[in-house]
Design a protein around this motif. Structure first.
Motif, PDB file in Angstrom:
ATOM      1  N   UNK A  94       0.473  -1.333   0.242  1.00 12.40           N
ATOM      2  CA  UNK A  94       0.362   0.237  -0.278  1.00 12.40           C
ATOM      3  C   UNK A  94       1.190   1.623  -0.261  1.00 12.40           C
ATOM      4  N   UNK A  95       2.569   1.490   0.085  1.00 15.95           N
ATOM      5  CA  UNK A  95       3.093   2.225  -0.159  1.00 15.95           C
ATOM      6  C   UNK A  95       2.841   3.251  -1.393  1.00 15.95           C
ATOM      7  N   UNK A  96       2.757   2.327  -2.512  1.00 14.08           N
ATOM      8  CA  UNK A  96       2.508   2.673  -3.995  1.00 14.08           C
ATOM      9  C   UNK A  96       0.901   3.960  -3.836  1.00 14.08           C
ATOM     10  N   UNK A  97       0.122   3.346  -2.843  1.00 16.92           N
ATOM     11  CA  UNK A  97      -1.461   3.870  -2.965  1.00 16.92           C
ATOM     12  C   UNK A  97      -0.866   5.433  -1.796  1.00 16.92           C
ATOM     13  N   UNK A  98      -0.382   5.119  -1.283  1.00 16.32           N
ATOM     14  CA  UNK A  98       0.207   6.735   0.285  1.00 16.32           C
ATOM     15  C   UNK A  98       0.753   7.784  -0.319  1.00 16.32           C
ATOM     16  N   UNK A  99       1.900   7.436  -1.498  1.00 16.16           N
ATOM     17  CA  UNK A  99       2.264   8.317  -2.296  1.00 16.16           C
ATOM     18  C   UNK A  99       2.015   9.041  -3.658  1.00 16.16           C
ATOM     19  N   UNK A 100       0.902   7.754  -4.445  1.00 11.97           N
ATOM     20  CA  UNK A 100       0.664   8.468  -5.563  1.00 11.97           C
ATOM     21  C   UNK A 100      -1.084   8.362  -5.242  1.00 11.97           C
ATOM     22  N   UNK A 101      -2.214   8.986  -4.036  1.00  8.82           N
ATOM     23  CA  UNK A 101      -3.320   8.798  -3.837  1.00  8.82           C
ATOM     24  C   UNK A 101      -4.130   7.634  -4.178  1.00  8.82           C
ATOM     25  N   UNK A 102      -3.490   6.712  -5.216  1.00  4.02           N
ATOM     26  CA  UNK A 102      -4.404   5.984  -5.308  1.00  4.02           C
ATOM     27  C   UNK A 102      -3.722   4.171  -5.836  1.00  4.02           C
ATOM     28  N   UNK A 103      -4.397   3.338  -5.731  1.00  8.27           N
ATOM     29  CA  UNK A 103      -3.866   1.993  -5.752  1.00  8.27           C
ATOM     30  C   UNK A 103      -3.851   2.263  -7.223  1.00  8.27           C
ATOM     31  N   UNK A 104      -2.216   1.603  -7.909  1.00  9.44           N
ATOM     32  CA  UNK A 104      -2.279   1.103  -9.311  1.00  9.44           C
ATOM     33  C   UNK A 104      -2.388  -0.072  -9.556  1.00  9.44           C
ATOM     34  N   UNK A 105      -2.301  -1.347  -8.486  1.00  9.34           N
ATOM     35  CA  UNK A 105      -2.415  -2.063  -8.966  1.00  9.34           C
ATOM     36  C   UNK A 105      -3.575  -2.899  -7.390  1.00  9.34           C
ATOM     37  N   UNK A 106      -3.890  -4.189  -7.875  1.00 10.31           N
ATOM     38  CA  UNK A 106      -4.703  -5.214  -6.563  1.00 10.31           C
ATOM     39  C   UNK A 106      -3.500  -5.877  -5.702  1.00 10.31           C
ATOM     40  N   UNK A 107      -4.047  -6.463  -4.654  1.00 12.15           N
ATOM     41  CA  UNK A 107      -3.275  -7.182  -4.127  1.00 12.15           C
ATOM     42  C   UNK A 107      -4.187  -8.683  -3.255  1.00 12.15           C
ATOM     43  N   UNK A 108      -3.768  -9.729  -3.551  1.00 10.31           N
ATOM     44  CA  UNK A 108      -5.042 -10.798  -3.083  1.00 10.31           C
ATOM     45  C   UNK A 108      -3.944 -11.603  -2.157  1.00 10.31           C
ATOM     46  N   UNK A 109      -4.820 -12.295  -1.292  1.00 11.28           N
ATOM     47  CA  UNK A 109      -3.991 -13.089  -0.783  1.00 11.28           C
ATOM     48  C   UNK A 109      -3.810 -14.514  -1.373  1.00 11.28           C
ATOM     49  N   UNK A 110      -2.855 -14.894  -1.177  1.00  9.91           N
ATOM     50  CA  UNK A 110      -2.501 -16.186  -1.931  1.00  9.91           C
ATOM     51  C   UNK A 110      -2.694 -17.609  -1.117  1.00  9.91           C
ATOM     52  N   UNK A 111      -2.529 -17.132   0.496  1.00  7.91           N
ATOM     53  CA  UNK A 111      -2.877 -18.263   1.371  1.00  7.91           C
ATOM     54  C   UNK A 111      -3.045 -17.639   2.583  1.00  7.91           C
ATOM     55  N   UNK A 112      -3.505 -18.585   3.800  1.00  8.59           N
ATOM     56  CA  UNK A 112      -3.762 -17.167   4.512  1.00  8.59           C
ATOM     57  C   UNK A 112      -3.118 -16.304   5.514  1.00  8.59           C
ATOM     58  N   UNK A 113      -3.201 -14.897   5.510  1.00 12.58           N
ATOM     59  CA  UNK A 113      -2.679 -14.191   5.276  1.00 12.58           C
ATOM     60  C   UNK A 113      -2.616 -12.918   6.720  1.00 12.58           C
ATOM     61  N   UNK A 114      -1.725 -12.145   7.449  1.00 10.17           N
ATOM     62  CA  UNK A 114      -1.617 -12.246   8.727  1.00 10.17           C
ATOM     63  C   UNK A 114      -1.020 -10.341   8.210  1.00 10.17           C
ATOM     64  N   UNK A 115      -2.191  -9.256   8.258  1.00 10.64           N
ATOM     65  CA  UNK A 115      -0.821  -8.143   7.969  1.00 10.64           C
ATOM     66  C   UNK A 115      -1.271  -6.772   8.204  1.00 10.64           C
ATOM     67  N   UNK A 116       0.261  -6.273   9.171  1.00 11.45           N
ATOM     68  CA  UNK A 116      -0.254  -5.693   9.752  1.00 11.45           C
ATOM     69  C   UNK A 116      -0.558  -4.008   9.799  1.00 11.45           C
ATOM     70  N   UNK A 117      -1.083  -3.294  10.705  1.00  8.90           N
ATOM     71  CA  UNK A 117      -1.432  -2.676   9.862  1.00  8.90           C
ATOM     72  C   UNK A 117      -1.544  -0.843  10.182  1.00  8.90           C
TER      73      UNK A 117
END
Length: 251
Positions: A94-117
Motif C-alpha cells: 500500500x505504499x504506492x497508494x500513500x504516495x500516489x493517492x490511489x493504488x495502481x494495482x490490486x493485492x490478493x491473499x494467496x494463503x491465509x495472511x495476517x497483515x499489520x495495519x
C-alpha cells in the motif's frame, strides 16, 4: 461474492514481533521500535482469495505482511490478469497508494495472511522524526523496482522453461529469506494458473513446461502448488542467482 478481509485489534505486539527475531531483518533502535508500535493500529486477517487492496482504491492504511503469501496484480478490461510480484512476511503493502493517492494495482491473499495495519496519515511524521526508517521505506521501494526489472527481463527474453525455472527459484529464495520455507518446508503455494498469469503463457503451455521440470526431478507438483526439490538446478536453467544474503529492513 468478494471475500472481505477482517480487521482485528492488535494481537501481536511490535515488541514481540516474530520478524524482529530473524537475523534476516534489520533490528530497530529503541526509539524506532517505540514509534512503530504506536504507528501500528491493528491487524488484517485475509483468507485465500481475499482482495486486500483494489486498483484505484484510496486506502487510509499501509500494511506489512506478518505471515502468509500474497500477490500483486493488474487486470485488463477483458479480464486477463498479469501477476506482478509475490508478497512474503516483511513486505510492505500500500505504499504506492500513500504516495500516489490511489493504488495502481490490486493485492490478493494467496494463503491465509495476517497483515499489520498502519495509519497512512502518520507516514510523514516517520520521515520527519526517524531518518533510518525513512531510508528503510526507500530501500523497500527500490528493492521492489529491482525485482520487477528481473521479472520483466524474464518475460521478455527467457524461454518458457527458463521463465518457469526463474520464477520457482525466485519464490523459493523469497520464502527462505522470509523464514516460511526451509529444508523441511519446500512447498510453494502457487497454482498453475498463477504461474500462467505471472509468466505470460497459456495454461496449456504452462502445464507442459512445469511437467518438463517435474520430469527432471526439479519440482514435485501438487494440487495447490509444488515442492521445490532442486532450487540450484532451477537457478542453473534460468541462469539466475539470488542476491547474497544480507540484512534487510522492514516496518
Amino acid at each position: 461474492m468478494a471475500i472481505e478481509p477482517r480487521q482485528n485489534p492488535i494481537r501481536v505486539s511490535c515488541y514481540e514481533c516474530p520478524l524482529r527475531h530473524m537475523k534476516r531483518f534489520r533490528p530497530f533502535s529503541d526509539s524506532e521500535l517505540e514509534f512503530v508500535s504506536t504507528f501500528k493500529r491493528g491487524e488484517l486477517l485475509a483468507d485465500p482469495g481475499t482482495t486486500v487492496l483494489v486498483e484505484g482504491a484510496r486506502s487510509a492504511h499501509l500494511y506489512t505482511v506478518l505471515s502468509g503469501w500474497g500477490f500483486r496484480y493488474k487486470i485488463l478490461e477483458d479480464g486477463r490478469r498479469q501477476i506482478l510480484n509475490y508478497l512474503v512476511p516483511g513486505d510492505m503493502v500500500g505504499l504506492q497508494g500513500a504516495v500516489m493517492a490511489e493504488m495502481q494495482h490490486s493485492v490478493e491473499a494467496l494463503t491465509p495472511m495476517t497483515l499489520c495495519v498502519f495509519e497512512r496519515s502518520r507516514l510523514f511524521s516517520l520521515f520527519e522524526l526517524h531518518p533510518g526508517l525513512s531510508f528503510d521505506l526507500t530501500w523497500l521501494a527500490a528493492r521492489e523496482e529491482s525485482i520487477l526489472d528481473e521479472h520483466l527481463l524474464s518475460i521478455g527474453r527467457r524461454s518458457a522453461l527458463e521463465r518457469a525455472s526463474y520464477l520457482l527459484a525466485f519464490l523459493f529464495d523469497r520464502g527462505m529469506s522470509a523464514g516460511i520455507l526451509g529444508d523441511n518446508q519446500r512447498h510453494v503455494p502457487v497454482t498453475q494458473m498463477h504461474f500462467a498469469d505471472t509468466l505470460g503463457l497459456s495454461i496449456v503451455h504452462t502445464n507442459k513446461t512445469l511437467k518438463k521440470l517435474a520430469d527432471r526431478g526439479l519440482i514435485r507438483w501438487r494440487d495447490r502448488g509444488c515442492d521445490v526439490l532442486d532450487p540450484e538446478g532451477l537457478q542453473d536453467i534460468a541462469e539466475w542467482k539470488p542476491e547474497e544474503t544480507r540484512v534487510r529492513p522492514f516496518i
